[in-house]
Design an enzyme around this catalytic site. Structure first.
Site, PDB file in Angstrom:
ATOM      1  CG  ASP A  26       4.914   2.119  -4.819  1.00 16.71           C
ATOM      2  OD1 ASP A  26       3.841   2.741  -4.948  1.00 16.71           O
ATOM      3  OD2 ASP A  26       4.980   0.947  -4.431  1.00 16.71           O
ATOM      4  CE  LYS A  46       3.755   0.862  -0.761  1.00 16.55           C
ATOM      5  NZ  LYS A  46       2.946  -0.340  -0.993  1.00 16.55           N
TER       6      LYS A  46
END
Length: 289
Positions: A142, A15
């Site tokens: 995360d 990401k």
């Protein structure tokens, strides 16, 4: 069931943080954040195989920089899932790395999420998104984002996710110095820096409308200045990509990777060759919507 799979191979996506605001430090030393995250097509591959008579779970990785794999987030993921669901099986886990390490791209957390999803599928575990998010958060802040793997406004320490509309896929160039940065070190350095003015709502509006000019004005990363103070190469890459004519340039996460987004795949491919020639770690990919 006559036939049960004994192995699985899954993609583990990276990401970027299009924007990242550090709001405050909590009593538990985590930071409250406000981030806009986009998943990338760039991915590792995780192979997970049931080992019926093994005394332990073994993790191997084809990246020599990650030789201390016994303590990585994949091992934590297996243990957290074992504690929750009580299964006895052990596994052989192989990580084929494409996501650069210590880059702010979430590789370790993504790998942990991929292992969790693989265990659910391989062992036919009965669960739901809420339970998996809770387990994921115990592994790393995360991990919940990677369990969903959709463009999101991410708040709290990373556990609060709100899906956001994104009009188009961007071509994405990742340029990373050979040296990585430790998230802990960057957050520690951040105490001495002013926050940057980042308009999260404008970032969301720009992504929803495909408005590159508004996005260029709005993106930013509160961890960029502290990261640059520890590794000035990060700032040099940002300046260089902007000088190359790219408007949408920022650092991802706590660094050390820098990304440029563009609608023009050819110009990014040309830049990729330039930065490879300069000795940087380079990846060409696309955002996912």
């Amino acid at each position: 069931m006559l036939f049960q799979k004994s192995s699985l191979s899954v993609k583990s996506y990276a990401k970027i943080n299009v924007s990242l605001r550090v709001l405050s430090k909590r009593a538990d030393s985590y930071h409250e954040l406000e981030m806009v995250n986009l998943p990338l097509e760039l991915h590792d591959v995780i192979e997970l195989e049931k080992m019926p008579n093994a005394a332990d779970t073994f993790i191997t990785c084809d990246d020599v920089g990650l030789s201390n794999t016994r303590h990585n987030l994949c091992a934590k993921a297996v243990e957290a899932m074992r504690n929750e669901f009580g299964f006895k099986e052990n596994f052989n886990i192989t990580i084929h790395k494409e996501i650069p390490f210590a880059a702010g791209l979430g590789g370790g957390s993504s790998n942990a999420a991929a292992v969790m999803v693989s265990l659910v599928n391989l062992l036919h575990l009965k669960t739901n998104a809420e339970q998996l998010n809770r387990i994921g958060l115990s592994i790393g802040a995360d991990v919940p984002f990677f369990l969903a793997n959709k463009p999101a406004l991410v708040t709290g320490i990373g556990e609060k996710l709100q899906n956001v509309p994104v009009k188009k896929q961007y071509n994405c160039l990742i340029v990373k110095p050979v040296k990585g940065l430790s998230t802990t070190d960057v957050f520690a350095a951040a105490e001495g820096f002013e926050r940057t003015p980042i308009e999260t709502q404008d970032v969301l509006k720009a992504l929803a409308n495909g408005d590159n000019a508004l996005l260029a004005k709005s993106i930013g990363n509160d961890l960029f200045l502290p990261a640059n103070s520890l590794l000035p190469e990060v700032g040099k890459i940002v300046a260089s990509l902007k000088a190359d004519g790219f408007m949408l340039v920022s650092m991802s996460g706590s660094g050390s990777s820098v990304f440029a987004l563009s609608d023009d795949a050819k110009s990014l491919a040309k830049a990729a060759r330039k930065y490879l020639g300069l000795g940087y770690i380079v990846r060409l990919t696309r955002t996912m919507i």
